[in-house]
Motif scaffolding. Structure first.
Motif, PDB file in Angstrom:
ATOM      1  N   LYS A   1     -35.374-110.795  39.557  1.00  0.00           N
ATOM      2  CA  LYS A   1     -35.770-109.950  40.683  1.00  0.00           C
ATOM      3  C   LYS A   1     -37.204-110.219  41.094  1.00  0.00           C
ATOM      4  CE  LYS A   1     -32.356-106.461  40.593  1.00  0.00           C
ATOM      5  NZ  LYS A   1     -31.739-105.302  40.000  1.00  0.00           N
ATOM      6  N   ALA A   2     -38.077-110.378  40.120  1.00  0.00           N
ATOM      7  CA  ALA A   2     -39.473-110.659  40.456  1.00  0.00           C
ATOM      8  C   ALA A   2     -39.559-111.968  41.233  1.00  0.00           C
ATOM      9  CB  ALA A   2     -40.314-110.725  39.184  1.00  0.00           C
ATOM     10  N   ALA A   3     -38.802-112.978  40.794  1.00  0.00           N
ATOM     11  CA  ALA A   3     -38.862-114.283  41.464  1.00  0.00           C
ATOM     12  C   ALA A   3     -38.358-114.171  42.899  1.00  0.00           C
ATOM     13  CB  ALA A   3     -38.040-115.310  40.692  1.00  0.00           C
ATOM     14  N   ILE A   4     -37.284-113.436  43.073  1.00  0.00           N
ATOM     15  CA  ILE A   4     -36.722-113.307  44.427  1.00  0.00           C
ATOM     16  C   ILE A   4     -37.702-112.580  45.337  1.00  0.00           C
ATOM     17  CG2 ILE A   4     -34.917-112.209  45.780  1.00  0.00           C
ATOM     18  CD1 ILE A   4     -33.018-112.751  43.457  1.00  0.00           C
ATOM     19  N   LEU A   5     -38.249-111.484  44.847  1.00  0.00           N
ATOM     20  CA  LEU A   5     -39.181-110.721  45.683  1.00  0.00           C
ATOM     21  C   LEU A   5     -40.409-111.557  46.014  1.00  0.00           C
ATOM     22  CD1 LEU A   5     -38.990-107.184  44.054  1.00  0.00           C
ATOM     23  CD2 LEU A   5     -37.894-107.993  46.146  1.00  0.00           C
ATOM     24  N   ALA A   6     -40.909-112.286  45.017  1.00  0.00           N
ATOM     25  CA  ALA A   6     -42.103-113.101  45.247  1.00  0.00           C
ATOM     26  C   ALA A   6     -41.819-114.124  46.336  1.00  0.00           C
ATOM     27  CB  ALA A   6     -42.527-113.804  43.962  1.00  0.00           C
ATOM     28  N   GLU A   7     -40.632-114.700  46.289  1.00  0.00           N
ATOM     29  CA  GLU A   7     -40.322-115.720  47.283  1.00  0.00           C
ATOM     30  C   GLU A   7     -40.142-115.121  48.672  1.00  0.00           C
ATOM     31  OE1 GLU A   7     -37.226-118.479  46.344  1.00  0.00           O
ATOM     32  OE2 GLU A   7     -36.943-118.957  48.454  1.00  0.00           O
ATOM     33  N   LYS A   8     -39.468-113.969  48.707  1.00  0.00           N
ATOM     34  CA  LYS A   8     -39.148-113.402  50.015  1.00  0.00           C
ATOM     35  C   LYS A   8     -40.350-112.797  50.705  1.00  0.00           C
ATOM     36  CE  LYS A   8     -34.341-112.018  49.977  1.00  0.00           C
ATOM     37  NZ  LYS A   8     -33.456-110.879  49.745  1.00  0.00           N
ATOM     38  N   PHE A   9     -41.207-112.160  49.935  1.00  0.00           N
ATOM     39  CA  PHE A   9     -42.232-111.346  50.574  1.00  0.00           C
ATOM     40  C   PHE A   9     -43.651-111.790  50.259  1.00  0.00           C
ATOM     41  CE2 PHE A   9     -38.542-108.472  49.831  1.00  0.00           C
ATOM     42  CZ  PHE A   9     -38.136-108.419  51.149  1.00  0.00           C
ATOM     43  N   ALA A  10     -43.786-113.029  49.783  1.00  0.00           N
ATOM     44  CA  ALA A  10     -45.129-113.487  49.421  1.00  0.00           C
ATOM     45  C   ALA A  10     -46.071-113.399  50.620  1.00  0.00           C
ATOM     46  CB  ALA A  10     -45.065-114.922  48.928  1.00  0.00           C
ATOM     47  N   PRO A  11     -47.168-112.670  50.485  1.00  0.00           N
ATOM     48  CA  PRO A  11     -48.133-112.639  51.588  1.00  0.00           C
ATOM     49  C   PRO A  11     -48.823-113.996  51.737  1.00  0.00           C
ATOM     50  CG  PRO A  11     -48.910-111.289  49.743  1.00  0.00           C
ATOM     51  CD  PRO A  11     -47.571-111.803  49.362  1.00  0.00           C
ATOM     52  N   ASP A  12     -49.025-114.700  50.648  1.00  0.00           N
ATOM     53  CA  ASP A  12     -49.503-116.077  50.760  1.00  0.00           C
ATOM     54  C   ASP A  12     -48.907-116.884  49.620  1.00  0.00           C
ATOM     55  OD1 ASP A  12     -51.646-116.197  48.469  1.00  0.00           O
ATOM     56  OD2 ASP A  12     -51.947-114.308  49.561  1.00  0.00           O
ATOM     57  N   LEU A  13     -48.847-118.180  49.815  1.00  0.00           N
ATOM     58  CA  LEU A  13     -48.109-119.004  48.876  1.00  0.00           C
ATOM     59  C   LEU A  13     -48.805-119.172  47.532  1.00  0.00           C
ATOM     60  CD1 LEU A  13     -46.669-121.674  51.274  1.00  0.00           C
ATOM     61  CD2 LEU A  13     -45.370-120.048  49.906  1.00  0.00           C
ATOM     62  N   SER A  14     -50.137-119.062  47.527  1.00  0.00           N
ATOM     63  CA  SER A  14     -50.798-119.223  46.232  1.00  0.00           C
ATOM     64  C   SER A  14     -50.418-118.054  45.315  1.00  0.00           C
ATOM     65  CB  SER A  14     -52.309-119.287  46.408  1.00  0.00           C
ATOM     66  OG  SER A  14     -52.760-118.167  47.130  1.00  0.00           O
ATOM     67  N   TRP A  15     -50.231-116.898  45.932  1.00  0.00           N
ATOM     68  CA  TRP A  15     -49.781-115.766  45.138  1.00  0.00           C
ATOM     69  C   TRP A  15     -48.384-116.035  44.580  1.00  0.00           C
ATOM     70  CZ3 TRP A  15     -45.721-112.222  46.071  1.00  0.00           C
ATOM     71  CH2 TRP A  15     -45.710-111.127  45.209  1.00  0.00           C
ATOM     72  N   TYR A  16     -47.567-116.621  45.400  1.00  0.00           N
ATOM     73  CA  TYR A  16     -46.217-116.950  44.948  1.00  0.00           C
ATOM     74  C   TYR A  16     -46.266-117.870  43.723  1.00  0.00           C
ATOM     75  CZ  TYR A  16     -41.743-119.368  44.821  1.00  0.00           C
ATOM     76  OH  TYR A  16     -40.571-119.913  44.395  1.00  0.00           O
ATOM     77  N   VAL A  17     -47.114-118.903  43.814  1.00  0.00           N
ATOM     78  CA  VAL A  17     -47.229-119.823  42.684  1.00  0.00           C
ATOM     79  C   VAL A  17     -47.723-119.077  41.446  1.00  0.00           C
ATOM     80  CG1 VAL A  17     -48.483-121.830  41.817  1.00  0.00           C
ATOM     81  CG2 VAL A  17     -47.565-121.839  44.143  1.00  0.00           C
ATOM     82  N   ASP A  18     -48.716-118.201  41.634  1.00  0.00           N
ATOM     83  CA  ASP A  18     -49.218-117.394  40.516  1.00  0.00           C
ATOM     84  C   ASP A  18     -48.104-116.637  39.835  1.00  0.00           C
ATOM     85  OD1 ASP A  18     -51.809-118.057  40.667  1.00  0.00           O
ATOM     86  OD2 ASP A  18     -52.469-116.284  41.789  1.00  0.00           O
ATOM     87  N   VAL A  19     -47.295-115.960  40.666  1.00  0.00           N
ATOM     88  CA  VAL A  19     -46.239-115.105  40.120  1.00  0.00           C
ATOM     89  C   VAL A  19     -45.257-115.940  39.303  1.00  0.00           C
ATOM     90  CG1 VAL A  19     -44.248-113.692  40.732  1.00  0.00           C
ATOM     91  CG2 VAL A  19     -46.430-113.342  41.889  1.00  0.00           C
ATOM     92  N   ILE A  20     -44.840-117.045  39.860  1.00  0.00           N
ATOM     93  CA  ILE A  20     -43.822-117.822  39.155  1.00  0.00           C
ATOM     94  C   ILE A  20     -44.389-118.398  37.858  1.00  0.00           C
ATOM     95  CG2 ILE A  20     -42.207-119.748  39.313  1.00  0.00           C
ATOM     96  CD1 ILE A  20     -41.543-117.383  41.133  1.00  0.00           C
ATOM     97  N   LEU A  21     -45.629-118.854  37.904  1.00  0.00           N
ATOM     98  CA  LEU A  21     -46.202-119.391  36.671  1.00  0.00           C
ATOM     99  C   LEU A  21     -46.331-118.290  35.620  1.00  0.00           C
ATOM    100  CD1 LEU A  21     -48.825-121.976  37.975  1.00  0.00           C
ATOM    101  CD2 LEU A  21     -46.520-122.370  37.131  1.00  0.00           C
ATOM    102  N   GLN A  22     -46.715-117.119  36.064  1.00  0.00           N
ATOM    103  CA  GLN A  22     -46.784-115.995  35.117  1.00  0.00           C
ATOM    104  C   GLN A  22     -45.409-115.688  34.532  1.00  0.00           C
ATOM    105  OE1 GLN A  22     -48.960-112.276  35.816  1.00  0.00           O
ATOM    106  NE2 GLN A  22     -49.770-113.262  37.645  1.00  0.00           N
TER     107      GLN A  22
END
Lengths: 1020, 161
Positions: A418-439
């Motif tokens: 769920k975290a991965a899906i939300l990060a992908e769908k609603f990422a305000p910027d892509l660097s945040w998305y990368v952060d989330v997935i790496l975490q």
């Protein structure tokens, strides 16, 4: 009087109870089962009382979890006992031990029916209950009308009718085709006028089933339901027995409101007004009381009322009232109410207008995510997931990540997904998305599927701004002491591609990058080693000027893995070693990966497909609607692979560097190949197959067998027989093409004549795949045009040159095929009449300065319109005799036949849909086959074939073909002849321009190779 | 109002008819089954596995936790009385509180018959427990909620035997 005086049973139960352990219990049970078995052997000697006692013991043993595979007959036989106690036991035990498919049940059907239509009310009840619990099709067939009659009979007492209602429900649910409910709307409406609350309770369940199936028919029941609800809400005429802690039957209230939710809406303003009055009273009048039971019961009614209000799309004011109530509930301490508050708030997300109000409760919901009760945490997670959008994604995802560290095992997978899906769908910027997935990978690597890290790589590759950031992050994680293998994969990949962007930072020189990545190698699996090797090759390429020490280190590793037993690793090691010694050429080949074509996220798709509970699912669907997914011909979606396809789907999300390097190598300059011929031999194999996997992932298209990939034709065209064959059908004008096809076009065509999917044509720039479905005289084909390069193919043109007998319609082919994209072009074919002529596809495109124009035969050949049919001797001979001679039946002696064992010939026939019927011809040297031919003029027409071979001379045979149409007979005869005589390419292509037509060499070796049958024969 | 989804849609056009109650279990605190009534057919192995999983999940919970446990694709609504757990498996969209109070109604009905019912009553009068349940639930649906109506057939049987 324990167990109604069954002393033996009481003793047995006591014994079981006193057992110290499971083993003792088993021994005691075994002893008892032995005892019962012996008793049942002499059934006649048993009194009904004894039988009853043993049958109860069986049920008891069964309940304890032991198999009771005998005595079913005795249980069923008790049903016909004359006395109530025995009969009752018979019914109850039968419905516990047996299921609807049990044979013994059939034996009882008459007795059951007699009980149902008999005068004894208690017997009626017992029988109705059993049928209601386990009645199957045969019961429905023989009893449904009787049960229907009982339900509406005025002479029947409520105690029978309430059971009849649920019995009918069972029969209807299980066999809606048998139980006729046409015209039941009026009866149901009548039934709802009933005063007895027992009858109403069960009738309401029946109504729910009927309405959910066809609400249109039951509109007349809607006002009646509202009446019932009013009666209960106002406590009018409610017997004390049906009042539960002062609340008029909460269960009937709930069920009635449930039934109302199956009607899409309520049109009648009066009915609507009365209903809303009742609902309003429930919403406002439900207070929290001390007595738990009363509180629960009143809240059961309240929650159902909330659901009904939401369903009816009430006025905004009432909706806000509901949200306010739910907001109150999610903050109370009482866990049940809090759980239900969260659950219903998730459902409430469906109503768009209230989402902003729900967001106000975010902090409270996050508190519930930390509740000690997993049931509540799950509801909170679902709700947070559902309410997430761009405005609150950062907060919510960060909460989920924080929770991930402490979450129990059971929830981690769901959480990460769920975290991965939300990060992908609603990422305000892509660097945040990368952060989330790496975490995510860092905290719960085991639960991060490949899809998730593939997706990160795609984003990073496609967004240049993101690359230095992602590389720096990846580098940071590598400093951690024990990192998950997925982290090794993703960091190695990203650093291989973009590590050089960090070169000036401390600790990021090629050498340092290499050594920190290489540290991980001893602990990773083989799939990761392959990635690491690619990374090393890329690091080496980026270290300019070359650092000899680093070079030697990396070469040593490549050398070491050259003898790896893992073919993937071995191949990479060999290739990288060779490549890395080429110096400057390396730069081109190992350049950065091209951008990925846009695809739907496999993750989101998976989430949409996964069967999850209703609340969650609705949330996902809602999200999916808000986020309209782009979908066009270029989006390659993951689908289940057709039989036998390697599962390249998952991997195809990411092109491994080694694969790309081949492609790049080819496309960069195909004329390079003469220079480094040895290299091409090695790498052209995987490149075509892998590219196929990428471009044609979801299809069952088989790549050419590796022996077909000969680099020689391209290096020295026209110098030997094979090349003539390979280019035979490319008309002479195309010799000017500077681009040479990969693989043998004629072989590809022949292969496609006997199968329905595969590659039609391939050259360094494009691959044309084909997939076909044939039904009768129609064919549905799809051409897959895959651009293998990083630049677009332009001036794409596809023209179909159909023969007279085919009607063909090709959908629009785009002028340009974007880089690395695949376009699908459907092609519809209709067969008008029998003919062996072949359709041709004239395909041209431009790539750079190269103009390519090829004419390709399409495998819409005669045998595609054949369907094998098995014919018996009784059918065959009359047909055969009824077609006396020419022109319907033709005979010919064929010479120069490719010698084939009879079995091979039979296989050849079968592969062309001519079904060989063994045993029809008494002579073992003969073959008889039958098939049905489909065309618009002939419709479905039976064709019969007889082949008489001469065991002394296999190069000749006599062939007789019969059908009801003279053209069909002739064409089929010629077709079969072509298959038997080894003519490599048919001379009947309409646009035959080939000057070097090899017709004259029927027995030459290269020609024979074109035909799969011939290849087989050659092997034998 | 959001009409895209056709209202809250309790299965309008969903076509799946649910059965409500899937099973009723009575289990003591040692995890021994004292009564098991299934309304859908499960093989013995499936039953054993299911009972094992449920017992493990529910018996470990404490008084401060809610009475609902999500398991596979359905829910368990449960309630504890002294040493005995009553566990009812229901479809996900069933009204949980209504089921919770239905359990209590069952217990009150047994109380009325046995007078302060206990585990031993159910063990040694399994048939009566079954008779009562059978009067209350049929085919996964609630059929009767009046205690006197539920108990009538049992009294009739007591009289005849």
């Amino acid at each position: 009087m324990a167990m109604s005086g069954m002393r033996g049973l009481s003793v047995f139960i006591s014994d079981i109870r006193n057992c110290q352990n499971k083993e003792q219990e088993r021994l005691r049970v075994d002893k008892e089962l032995g005892n019962i078995r012996t008793r049942f052997k002499n059934e006649k000697a048993l009194t009904p009382y004894e039988k009853k006692k043993y049958v109860w013991k069986m049920l008891y043993i069964y309940m304890l979890g032991y198999d009771v595979d005998f005595g079913h007959m005795e249980a069923v036989s008790l049903i016909s006992a004359p006395k109530y106690p025995e009969k009752q036991v018979g019914y109850i035990v039968t419905s516990s031990l047996l299921n609807e498919n049990h044979d013994f049940l059939r034996l009882a059907i008459n007795t059951v029916r007699n009980d149902i239509i008999g005068r004894n009310e208690t017997f009626q009840c017992l029988a109705l209950t059993m049928v209601g619990n386990i009645g199957g099709r045969e019961f429905a067939e023989s009893l449904a009308p009787d049960v229907q009659k009982l339900l509406i009979s005025s002479s029947c007492r409520p105690l029978v009718r309430k059971k009849a209602a649920l019995c009918l429900l069972r029969l209807y649910r299980k066999n809606p085709d048998v139980v006729n409910v046409d015209g039941w709307a009026d009866r149901m409406a009548q039934l709802l006028d009933e005063r007895d609350l027992g009858v109403l309770t069960s009738s309401m369940s029946l109504l729910v089933a009927l309405v959910s199936n066809n609400h249109e028919a039951y509109w007349s029941c809607l006002p009646k339901c509202i009446k019932i609800l009013e009666r209960l809400a106002r406590s009018q005429d409610i017997p004390q027995e049906y009042t539960y802690y002062g609340i008029p039957s909460p269960w009937l209230q709930v069920k009635t409101m449930r039934a109302l939710q199956y009607f899409p809406t309520i049109e009648d303003p009066n009915a609507r007004r009365s209903l809303f009055e009742v609902l309003q009273r429930i919403l406002m009048g439900t207070d929290v009381v001390k007595n738990v039971n009363k509180n629960n019961a009143s809240h059961a009614v309240l929650f159902e009322a909330l659901a009904l209000v939401m369903h009816l799309d009430a006025e905004k004011e009432m909706m806000s009232q509901c949200v306010a109530l739910l907001g109150k509930f999610i903050a109370v301490r009482e866990p049940n109410i809090r759980y239900l508050g969260l659950e219903n708030m998730t459902r409430m997300l469906m109503v768009t207008d209230v989402q902003d109000i729900i967001k106000r409760h975010q902090a409270q919901i996050i508190t519930s995510l930390k509740d000690p009760d997993i049931s509540i945490r799950r509801r909170a997670l679902d709700l947070l997931y559902g309410m997430c959008d761009v405005s609150n994604a950062k907060d919510i995802v960060e909460e989920l990540l924080q929770y991930l560290s402490t979450a129990e095992f059971a929830m981690r997978e769901e959480l990460s997904l769920k975290a991965a899906i939300l990060a992908e769908k609603f990422a305000p910027d892509l660097s945040w998305y990368v952060d989330v997935i790496l975490q995510l990978i860092d905290k719960a690597g085991d639960f991060v599927s490949d899809d998730i890290w593939f997706r990160v790589v795609q984003f990073v590759t496609n967004n240049e701004d993101l690359q230095p950031y992602a590389a720096a992050k990846a580098r940071e994680y590598l400093d951690k002491p024990a990192i998950h293998e997925t982290m090794v994969k993703v960091s190695a990949y990203i650093l291989g591609e973009f590590g050089h962007l960090l070169a000036r930072r401390p600790g990021c020189s090629p050498k340092e990058l290499f050594s920190i990545i290489h540290e991980k190698l001893p602990t990773v699996s083989t799939s990761t080693i392959s990635i690491l090797l690619s990374t090393y090759a890329k690091i080496l390429m980026h270290s300019q000027p070359p650092d000899p020490e680093l070079q030697n280190q990396i070469w040593a590793i490549f050398k070491k893995y050259e003898s790896s037993i893992e073919v993937e690793i071995q191949q990479r090691a060999v290739e990288y070693f060779e490549l890395s010694r080429k110096g400057a050429a390396l730069m081109d080949i190992l350049a950065e990966m091209p951008k990925f074509p846009e695809r739907q996220s496999a993750l989101i798709k998976k989430a949409e497909d996964t069967e999850v509970d209703t609340a969650e699912q609705s949330a996902i669907k809602l999200r999916a609607q808000q986020q309209s997914q782009t979908s066009n011909a270029l989006v390659v979606t993951e689908q289940s692979h057709a039989n036998g396809t390697p599962s390249v789907g998952q991997l195809s999300l990411v092109k491994m560097p080694s694969m790309s390097s081949h492609v790049d190598g080819n496309s960069a300059d195909p004329r390079l190949s003469p220079e480094n011929g040895t290299l091409t031999v090695v790498d052209s194999q995987p490149s075509s197959a892998d590219l196929l996997g990428d471009l044609l992932g979801p299809l069952a298209i088989e790549g050419p067998p590796s022996i077909n990939v000969h680099p020689q034709p391209s290096s020295n065209p026209g110098s030997d027989g094979t090349v003539v064959e390979a280019t035979a059908i490319v008309p002479v004008g195309e010799q000017a093409n500077s681009v040479q096809p990969i693989g043998n076009i004629a072989e590809r065509f022949h292969a496609l004549c006997v199968k329905d999917s595969g590659v039609l044509y391939e050259d360094p720039y494009i691959q044309i795949g084909i997939k076909a479905e044939w039904r009768g005289h129609q064919g549905h084909l799809v051409l897959f045009l895959g651009n293998k390069n990083t630049s677009p193919l332009v001036s794409v043109q596809a023209l179909i040159l159909p023969p007279m007998h085919l009607k063909m319609e090709l959908s629009l082919v785009p002028d340009t095929i974007p880089p690395r994209a695949q376009v699908q072009c459907p092609l519809e074919v209709i067969n008008l009449h029998p003919s062996r002529d072949v359709a041709v596809l004239d395909f041209s495109y431009k790539f750079g300065n190269d103009m390519v124009d090829v004419k390709l035969r399409l495998p819409a050949v005669l045998n595609k319109f054949l369907q094998p049919i098995s014919v018996s001797a009784e059918e065959f001979f009359p047909q055969w005799r009824s077609l006396p001679g020419p022109p319907l039946k033709l005979q010919e002696v064929v010479r120069g036949v490719r010698p084939l064992p009879l079995l091979e010939m039979a296989n050849l026939f079968n592969s062309y849909h001519l079904l060989v019927c063994p045993g029809l011809d008494p002579n073992p040297n003969n073959l008889v086959a039958s098939t049905t031919f489909f065309s618009e003029s002939t419709r479905a027409m039976l064709c019969l074939i007889r082949i008489e071979t001469d065991p002394a001379d296999r190069t000749q045979l006599r062939m007789t073909i019969a059908s009801g149409d003279p053209t069909l007979t002739f064409e089929l005869k010629e077709f079969v002849k072509e298959q038997l005589v080894s003519i490599p390419t048919t001379t009947r292509i309409p646009i035959q321009q080939t000057p070097t037509s090899p017709v004259a060499q029927p027995t030459s070796a290269p020609a024979a190779l074109t035909d799969p049958g011939a290849m087989l024969a050659a092997l034998l | 109002m959001n009409k895209v989804l056709g209202g809250f849609g309790r299965g309008v056009g969903r076509g799946i008819i649910r059965m409500g109650i899937r099973f009723v279990l009575m289990v003591n605190k040692q995890g021994q089954t004292r009564l098991a009534q299934y309304y859908e057919y499960l093989t013995l192995d499936e039953r054993r596995a299911l009972e094992g999983e449920i017992v493990r999940k529910c018996l470990a919970r404490n008084e401060q936790q809610c009475s609902f446990v999500e398991h596979r694709n359905y829910k368990i609504v449960y309630r504890r009385y002294a040493s005995l757990f009553f566990l009812v498996g229901v479809d996900n969209d069933e009204n949980e509180l209504a089921i919770l109070e239905f359990i209590h109604l069952l217990v009150e009905t047994m109380d009325r018959h046995f007078g302060n019912v206990c585990e031993l009553d159910i063990m040694f009068h399994l048939e009566k427990a079954h008779f009562m349940l059978e009067e209350m639930v049929m085919n996964g649906c609630i059929v009767e909620t009046s205690k006197s109506n539920i108990l009538t057939p049992i009294q009739l049987m007591d009289k005849t035997s």
